[in-house]
Design an enzyme around this catalytic site. Sequence first.
Site, PDB file in Angstrom:
ATOM      1  N   GLY A 669      45.472  55.087  32.874  1.00 45.32           N
ATOM      2  CA  GLY A 669      46.854  55.103  33.269  1.00 45.32           C
ATOM      3  C   GLY A 669      46.889  54.344  34.270  1.00 45.32           C
ATOM      4  CD  GLU A 670      44.892  55.052  39.931  1.00 46.11           C
ATOM      5  OE1 GLU A 670      44.832  54.122  39.608  1.00 46.11           O
ATOM      6  OE2 GLU A 670      44.989  56.094  39.815  1.00 46.11           O
ATOM      7  CB  SER A 671      49.622  48.847  37.061  1.00 46.71           C
ATOM      8  OG  SER A 671      49.342  49.139  38.677  1.00 46.71           O
ATOM      9  CB  ILE A 674      45.058  48.556  33.559  1.00 49.41           C
ATOM     10  CG1 ILE A 674      45.799  50.229  32.276  1.00 49.41           C
ATOM     11  CG2 ILE A 674      45.269  48.137  31.771  1.00 49.41           C
ATOM     12  CD1 ILE A 674      47.071  50.893  32.210  1.00 49.41           C
TER      13      ILE A 674
END
Length: 1456
Positions: A669-671, A674
Amino acid sequence: MGYLIHDNEGNAAVEFQFLPMLLKLQYGVEADKEEPGDCIPRGCALACMVNSEIGAVLAVVRRNVRWGGRFMADDDQLEHSLVRSLKTLRKQIFSWDNQWHTVNPTIYLQPFLDVIRSDEIGAPITGVALSSVYKILTLSILGPNSVNVGEAMHLIVDAVTGCRFEVTDPASEEVVLMKILQVLLACMKCKACILLNNQHVCTIVYTCFRIVHQAGTKGELLQRIARTTMHELIRCIFSRLPCIQHAEKPSSDGGGPSSQTEVGGVHSDYTFGVKQSATANGSFKHASISVGSEGSLPAVSAVNDGTSNEAVNDMQQIMREPFGVPCMVEVFHFLCSLLNIVEQMEMSPRSNQTEFEEDVPLFALGLINSSIELAGSTIKRHPKLLALIQDGLFHNLMQFGMSLSPLILSMVCNIILNLYLHLRAELKLQLDAFFSCLTWRLTHHRHGNASYQQHEVLMEALVDFCRQKTFMAEMYTNFDCDISFSNVFEDVANLLSKSAFPVNSPLSSMHILALEGLLAVVQGLAERTCNALPIKDQTLLGFDDYTPFWIVKCENHTDPNCWVEFVCQRKHLKRVLMASADHFNRDQKKGLEFLQGMHLLPDKLDPSSVACFLRYTPGLDKNVVGDLLGSHDEFWVQVLHEFARTFDFQDLNLDIALRLFLESFRLPGESQKIQRVLEAFSERYYEQSPQILANKDAALLLSYSIIMLNTDQHNMQVKKKMTEEDFIRNNRRINGGNDLPREFLSELYHSICKNEIRMTPEQGAGFAGVTSNRWISLLYKSKGATPFIAYDSRPFLDHDMFATLSGPTLAALSVVYDHADHEDVYEMCIDGFLAVAKISTSHHFEEVLDDLVVSLCKFTTLLNPSQPEEHILTFTDDAKAMMATVTVFNIANTYGDSIRTGWRSILECILTLHKLGLVPTLVGHDSTGENELSSDSRPGKPFKSSTSASHVPAKSVTTAQRSSGLISRFSRLLSFDAEEPSLEPSEEDVEARQHAHETIQKCQINGIFTESKFLQSSSLLHLVQALIWVSGKSQKQKYSFHEDEDASVFCLELLITVTLYNRDRIVLLWPSVHDHIAGIVQSTAMPSSLVERAVFGLLHICRRLLPYKENLADDLLRSLQLVLKLDARVADAYCEHITQEVTDLVKTNAGCIRSQNGWRTITSLLSITARHPDASEVGFEALAFVMCDGAHLSPDNCTLFIDASRQFAESRVGTSERSIHALDLMVGSFTCLKRWELSPQEIGEIWMRLVRGLRKVCLDQREEVRNHAILSLQRCTTGCEEFSILPLIWMQCFDEVIFTMLDDMLEITQGQSSKDYRNMEGTLIHAVKLSSKVFLQLVNDLSSMDSFSRLWLGILGRMEKYTKVKIRGKKSEKLQELIPELLKNTLLVMKTKGVLVNPSRATGSDSLWELTWPHISNIASSLKSEVFPNQEPGNQQKETENPSLLESGTGSLQSK
C-alpha cells in the site's frame, strides 16, 4: 416416407410427409426403417418417380387460384417460365432410360430449384418443390461419382438457403421451414455431401440456426424439429473429423492466441456475422441473423483483426475448398460464441428469467457436447479447434459452472467429462481449475445459496469422473505430485468421505452418492492390484545438496521407469515446500534458515534463488511476499528485480502482463513500495516488448496510469468515473515525448474497465470461480506446464494414494454401514470393505486391514453376546450383522496374510460362536487326533479322537473332571448344559438356529486354522498370540466356571491345531505355545479339562512334530519336563493316559530322538510310571520297545535306559517276571557295546553304569529277582572278552560293585531285616561264585597292577567273612564247603600263572606271598600244603609276624 396427399394448399401433404421424421425425432419411433440408399431404383423407375414429383408440383400450381387462371385461355404463351421448365423436363426424363448416371443432375434439379428460389410462389408450392428435392436426394441418384454432382449440390444448398416464398398463413410458413430443414439435413447426409465446400456447410448450419431463432415465435412442433435438425447437422459435420487423416496446416501466426487480444483469445479468421439486439424478447430473439446471397463470404475486418487484404483473400479461398476442418473450426467457434450472447444481452422487462438463463446456454452446450462426443480425441490433431476448447470454450464452461441452474450444471459437467476422456493431456491446467472450483462448490454448498438439486448434480458429476478407472490415479500423478497445482486427489477424496458421513442427520441419497464415488475410486485401486509389477522402491529426494527445485525436469513423461520416481520425489518435495511455506509465513528470518537447513536454499543466500523460491513455492502468504518485494533493503531490491525476470512478457499487452505480475503477490500500500515494484515490472516488460513503448520510463508511467484507472473504475467511493478521453489525455506525450497510438490506449481502457486488476490476489487453491485475472494467469502457466502423464492399469503410485485414501474411506464405510437400513447399501459397503482389504493386502497396509477387521467385528454383534438363544434370534434377524460376519471371515480366509492385531477381534467372534454352539465340528475338535495331518488328510476332514474314555483311569476321585472330555463336552455345549432341565425349543428358535448354522457354514471358519500353514510368519505369530490373549481374556471375564474353562479349553485346542498345521514353522511358534502351556500346567493344582488338554496337547505336539524338526527336538522333549512338574494330584489322575502318550511318542519317534537330554526326559517320564499301578505296564512297554535287541539304544541313551530298567526291576508294583524281564533288558544293552565303536573309556563308563544298576537289584527282597540280578551281573562281568575294559575300570568295579554287593549282602544277612529276605544262603553262594569267577578271569590282567595285592586281599578277606557268617543263627555248611573249593581253585590258577609264588628272602616282608597265607590259614589251613606241597614250613612263622597286613586285606581297594 409417407405418400403425398394434396389438399387445396398442399398442407396435408407436407404434414403426412413429415410424420415419419416427427415420430422418430420426438418419440423415438422408427416409422421407416429403410435408410436412404438402401434401394436405388433404375431406368424407368427413376423416370416415373421424377415424373411423379413434376406432376405433384404442377398439380399444386393448378389448384392455386392466381396461377391456375393463366391456363384457361389454352395459350402456351401465357405459361410461366417455371411451368414450362417443368413440362420440358417431363418430356425428357423417359428418354434417359438407364443412362441417369451420365445425365447432368442440374437438368432435373433446376426446375424444382427455380420454384424454390422464386419469390412469386406461395408457401404451399414451395413446400411441394422442397419435398421433391428431398425425394431426389434420398433416392441416392446423386453420388460422389455422378456427373457434375458438385455443382448440383452447390445449387441445392444455394437455392434452399436462399429460399423465397410468399407467406399466406403462419401454418404454411412453418411447413416450408420444416421442409427447408429436411432438405438441408438430407444434403449433409447424402453421399455427395463431401463435394460441398466449407462455405456451403457453414451456410447450411447458419440457415438452420436462423430457423431455430425464428421458431421462437412459431409453434412448438417447429421449435422441436428445428433444434433436433440442428443437432443432427452438428453430428453429421463433426462425425467426419476422425476420418480426416491430416491436421490443417498451421497459419503463419502459429494458430495460437492473437497477440492483439488477451492471452489465449483465439480469433477465427472466418466468423459468422452475428449482430446483437438489445430490444428483442425471448431467447434466440436476441440474435438478428441474415443469410447472405450465393457466394458471399463472411465479412472480415482487416482493421479489427489486424490482417491484410491478402489474408482475407486466402481465407476466402480456404472457404471454397471441399468440406473439411476449416468449416468445423468455424462452426465450433460459432457454437462457442452462442455462450457469449447471454453476457452481451440486456434483459427485457417482459422476458422470462428462466428461459433467458437456460434456453440459449442449454441449446449451445448440447450442440457443443455432440460435436466433442463425435470428434473425440482427433481434436488434438487440429490446433485451431484445440485452441478454441482450451481458451474460449473452457472459460465459458467455467463461468456457466457457477450457474444456479441444475440443467446447465449437468450439461457443463457432461462436456468436461467428455473433454477429460478425449483431451485431458491438452487441458491439464483447465482441469485443475475445474476440479478446484467443483470441490469448492461442493464443500461450501451449505454456506451459499446452492440448492439440493445443484449439489446433487455436482456430486453426480464428480462421481462420474471417479468411475473412470484411472481418473484418481491421474489426478494424483499430475496434480498432487506437482508443486504448481493443487492437491486434487486429496481434495476429492476428503470431499467424498466427508460427504458420505451422515452428520446429525439420517442417511440420504447424497450420502450414498458420495459413497459410490469413493467406492469407485477404491474399486479402481483394487482392480489394479492384479496387475502389480515388481517395481523397485523409490528413494525419496533427500535434499542432501542444494538443487534448484524449479529447474528439475523429468526426462521422459511416457516411460514409467522415469516418471514414477520423478513424481514420487516431487510429491515429497511438495510436502517439504508446504511445511517450509508455513515456517516462512510465520517468521521470514527463521523460515529462510529452515529452508537453508532443508537444502531448499543455498547456504549463502543470493537474490536469484530467493526470488525463484518466492515465485514458485506454493502456499506462501502473498501479503508477506509483497511486503518483502517492496522493501528498500538492497538485498530485497535485487530479489525484486530477479523476481520480475522470472516472468515472460513476450508479445503480451501491458495490461495482461501487469495482471500476471500482480497475481503472484499483493501489491503493497505504500507509494514508495509501489514505485519500486512497478519500476522492476516496467524494466522487465520493456526488455521483452519494446515494439510500442519508447523506453522503460514510458512503461512505468503507463503502468501507473493503469493502476490509477483501475482504482478509479472499480472503487465504489469514486463517484465521477474517468472517461476514455480522460485516460487518453492523461497519457499524452509519455512515450519519449510522443503520444501512444489511440487504438492502443483505447484497448487498454476498455480492458481495465471490463476486467478489474485485483490488488488482493486470492490466497490458496480453493476459489469460488474463475476470474479474468485467474484465467489469464492459467493460460500463461499453461505455456510452461509439465506434460500430462497418462496412467495405465499398473499400480505405480497406488501405494501412496491408498495411504491418503484408506483412513477416510474406512471411516465413511463404517459410518454408512452403521446408519444404513437397506440391503443394497449393505452390499455396497461390503464390496467396499472387501476392496479395501484387497488393497491393504497387496500394498502391505496391515494396520488398515486390522482397523477394517475390528470395525467389521463390531458390526457382527458377537463381541458383546447376550443369552445364547436370545442372541441367536437377534443375530438371525439382523441382516447387517450376518453380512458383516460372513465378510469378516471371508477377509480372514482370503487376506489373513496381512492381519495382525485384528486376529484378536476375529477370535473373540469365534469364541462367541462357540459359546452359542454355532462353530463347525472341525474347529476346536479333538486336535490330538491321529489322522488330521496324515498324508491323506484333507481340509474339512473330521479329526479322529484318541482321547477316549478307555484311556482315562477310572478313579472315583477324578471321574467328574475327566468326564469333561472333548466329545462329551461339545455334546453338552450344543445342548446348553443338558443336566439342567430346559424347555422344548420353539419353531422360531429352531428355525433361527438353522439359519445361523447356514450362515456360519458360509464363513468357512475351519479354513482359518487348517489353512494357517499358508499364512506369512508375522500373521501366523499374531494369530497364535491372539489365541493366547483371547484365552487369557476369557478367564478374566465374568462367566460361570464351566463357560470360563470351556472357553480356555477351546482356545487351547485351536492353538494346538494351528501348531500342528504349521510344523514347518514350529521354531517360530514354539516359544509362545510352550509358555502358554507351561503357565496352565504350573498354575493348576487340581485335575481339570484345561490342564488335561494342555498336557495331552503338549505330548501330541511332540509326538507329531519330532519327525520333522530335528533341530527343535531337544526343545520339544525338554518341554515334556512340564509333565514332571505337575501337581501330584493332577499327575496321578492322568498318569496312565500320559504314559500311553509317551509310549506312542517313543514308538513312533524313537529314531528321531538323538540327544541325551531328550532321552533323559523320556526316561524320566517312564521311570515315574514304574511305581504307578495303572501306568507301569504301559511305561514298561515303551521301555522294552527301546531296549529290546538294542534297536533304539545308543551311547547317548544307554545309561538312561539302564537306570530306567533298574527302576522297573526294583519296582514291586509289577510281577517278578516283569522285574526279571527288566534285568534281561539291562543285560541286553551289554551286547550293544560290542557293536558300538567306542573308546575303552566310553565303554567302561557305560559298563560301570550297567553293573552298578545290577548291583542294586542284587539286594532285592524277592529271591528270584535277586538271584537273577546276580546271574545277570555275572554275565556282564564275565562276558567282556569281545571288548576291552581298562584295568582301572575293573578295579573300580570290584571296589564299587562286587565288594559293595558282598558287604551289603553280609550286612543284610546279619541285620534285623534278614527275615524279609527269603533264602539268602543261595544268594550268598551266587555272590561268592560271582566274585571268584570274575577274579579268576582277570587275575592275569590285573596282577601287574600295584593295587592287585589289595584286590587279592579284599577277595580273601570277604571269603573269610562268608565262611564265618551265620544265617538265622547258624553257620552255612554250604558256604563252608564252597569257599575252600573256590579258594583252592583260585590258588591253583594263580600258581599256574605265576601270580602267587614264593619270593626270595630279599624281596621284603610285604610281598603277595606273605600277605596271602595268613587269610588262607583262617579259612582252610591245609590249602597251602595242598597247593604248594614243596614250600618251607618256616614261611608260616614269617607270615604271622606282620599282623597289620593281615587286617588290611579286608579294606576297600583304591585305584592307583
